[in-house]
Design a protein around this motif. Structure first.
Motif, PDB file in Angstrom:
ATOM      1  N   ASP A  15      41.997  67.810  34.451  1.00 31.59           N
ATOM      2  CA  ASP A  15      41.551  66.868  35.481  1.00 31.59           C
ATOM      3  C   ASP A  15      42.037  67.269  36.871  1.00 31.59           C
ATOM      4  O   ASP A  15      41.610  66.692  37.864  1.00 31.59           O
ATOM      5  CB  ASP A  15      42.085  65.458  35.179  1.00 31.59           C
ATOM      6  CG  ASP A  15      41.455  64.847  33.942  1.00 31.59           C
ATOM      7  OD1 ASP A  15      40.230  65.014  33.770  1.00 31.59           O
ATOM      8  OD2 ASP A  15      42.177  64.205  33.163  1.00 31.59           O
ATOM      9  N   ALA A  18      39.369  68.522  39.832  1.00 27.25           N
ATOM     10  CA  ALA A  18      38.512  67.476  40.402  1.00 27.25           C
ATOM     11  C   ALA A  18      39.330  66.547  41.288  1.00 27.25           C
ATOM     12  O   ALA A  18      38.881  66.129  42.361  1.00 27.25           O
ATOM     13  CB  ALA A  18      37.820  66.687  39.297  1.00 27.25           C
ATOM     14  N   ARG A 129      38.512  63.192  32.840  1.00 25.77           N
ATOM     15  CA  ARG A 129      37.357  64.097  32.764  1.00 25.77           C
ATOM     16  C   ARG A 129      36.351  63.841  33.878  1.00 25.77           C
ATOM     17  O   ARG A 129      35.167  64.156  33.744  1.00 25.77           O
ATOM     18  CB  ARG A 129      36.672  64.004  31.396  1.00 25.77           C
ATOM     19  CG  ARG A 129      37.569  64.496  30.255  1.00 25.77           C
ATOM     20  CD  ARG A 129      36.853  64.426  28.921  1.00 25.77           C
ATOM     21  NE  ARG A 129      37.704  64.924  27.846  1.00 25.77           N
ATOM     22  CZ  ARG A 129      37.400  64.844  26.562  1.00 25.77           C
ATOM     23  NH1 ARG A 129      36.268  64.290  26.192  1.00 25.77           N
ATOM     24  NH2 ARG A 129      38.230  65.318  25.659  1.00 25.77           N
ATOM     25  N   THR A 131      34.282  64.654  37.030  1.00 26.48           N
ATOM     26  CA  THR A 131      33.830  65.905  37.624  1.00 26.48           C
ATOM     27  C   THR A 131      33.700  65.735  39.128  1.00 26.48           C
ATOM     28  O   THR A 131      33.405  64.645  39.618  1.00 26.48           O
ATOM     29  CB  THR A 131      32.468  66.336  37.042  1.00 26.48           C
ATOM     30  OG1 THR A 131      31.522  65.273  37.233  1.00 26.48           O
ATOM     31  CG2 THR A 131      32.600  66.631  35.564  1.00 26.48           C
ATOM     32  N   SER A 132      33.910  66.802  39.861  1.00 24.47           N
ATOM     33  CA  SER A 132      33.861  66.742  41.316  1.00 24.47           C
ATOM     34  C   SER A 132      32.448  66.399  41.778  1.00 24.47           C
ATOM     35  O   SER A 132      31.489  67.116  41.495  1.00 24.47           O
ATOM     36  CB  SER A 132      34.278  68.096  41.917  1.00 24.47           C
ATOM     37  OG  SER A 132      35.597  68.398  41.574  1.00 24.47           O
ATOM     38  N   LYS A 133      32.316  65.285  42.462  1.00 26.25           N
ATOM     39  CA  LYS A 133      31.039  64.877  43.029  1.00 26.25           C
ATOM     40  C   LYS A 133      31.316  63.843  44.119  1.00 26.25           C
ATOM     41  O   LYS A 133      32.406  63.261  44.179  1.00 26.25           O
ATOM     42  CB  LYS A 133      30.107  64.301  41.962  1.00 26.25           C
ATOM     43  CG  LYS A 133      30.680  63.157  41.151  1.00 26.25           C
ATOM     44  CD  LYS A 133      29.716  62.779  40.027  1.00 26.25           C
ATOM     45  CE  LYS A 133      30.303  61.731  39.103  1.00 26.25           C
ATOM     46  NZ  LYS A 133      29.417  61.396  37.974  1.00 26.25           N
TER      47      LYS A 133
END
Length: 259
Positions: A15, A18, A129, A131-133
């Protein structure tokens, strides 16, 4: 309105990237100094985590440098308790990941719950978990007329001011003959230049607060929830029991929380 000093907790988990990416994005948006704090336990340097744990500082300094940020890297004293623990009292905003079983024993156990209780600093808690966004564009305030929720809204003002859409969800909001609580909150936000949509949800007894929140229209396309600690009897239960505990342990969205 801005955060000028942001702190991100670092570790050898999957993790970490991210979480660091979001911290860097926020620091750039607010022209903030970024502090990375390694909170790995001794057990993280054994087994499958060991290589990632050893590269935490190198990864942080490389990414922060590439982003052109003013930054510093700290390592928590793993064997002693003192005023410098976690370095949180000198930041405007903390960034962490929700507790998860895979990290148990490999990250110091005070992260994130105990730190949030003791620091007096707001925290963004990312789902495991994640995610990069992009986040913080469509923000939902989970509102109640309480000191905890009020603190969270005030602490989140820099985020709310930059959001494309702000919605206020209120479960069975109070009102009297002259005023409605949810409207008064929106009027308050408007004084800060923030226009908010509202969704009051009547308590019919069919859904819990969390179920109603995630069933509401305001959660469509939402990318962050702003919430305070909901009141129960004991202090720790106030923050991490009941509604707030469930909110911090859901796997859908980051939560901005204050107490």
């Amino acid at each position: 309105m801005s955060y000028r000093d942001i702190l991100v907790f670092l570790d050898g988990s999957r993790d970490n990237d991210a979480r660091l990416d979001i911290a860097i994005s926020l620091a750039k948006a607010h022209d903030a100094k970024l502090t990375g704090v390694d909170v790995s336990s001794a057990a993280a340097f054994e087994g499958e985590w060991s290589e990632r744990a050893r590269r935490v500082g190198e990864s942080f300094e490389s990414k922060a440098g590439a982003a052109g940020l003013s930054s510093r890297f700290k390592i928590v004293e793993r064997e002693s308790a003192g005023w410098k623990d976690f370095y949180v009292h000198y930041a405007d905003l903390l960034i962490a990941t929700q507790p998860n079983r895979q990290a148990a024993g490999k990250i110091l156990s005070a992260i994130p719950e105990d730190v949030l209780i003791s620091s007096g600093v707001p925290m963004i808690v990312l789902p495991h978990r994640w995610t990069s966004k992009p986040i913080m564009q469509n923000v939902v305030i989970a509102w109640s007329p309480s000191s905890q929720a009020t603190r969270a809204v005030h602490d989140a003002m820099p985020i709310l001011a930059q959001a494309q859409r702000v919605s206020v969800f209120a479960f069975d909001p109070p009102s009297d003959r002259n005023d409605a609580d949810i409207k008064m909150l929106c009027d308050h936000l408007l004084t800060h230049g923030i226009t908010a949509e509202t969704e009051p949800w009547p308590d019919t007894g069919e859904l819990s607060v969390i179920e109603a929140l995630f069933a509401s229209r305001c959660m469509e396309d939402a990318d962050m929830i702003v919430a305070g600690a909901y009141s129960h009897s004991r202090f720790r239960e106030t923050l991490f029991g009941g509604v707030t505990r469930d909110l911090l342990r859901q796997f859908s969205l980051p939560v901005f929380v204050s107490h």
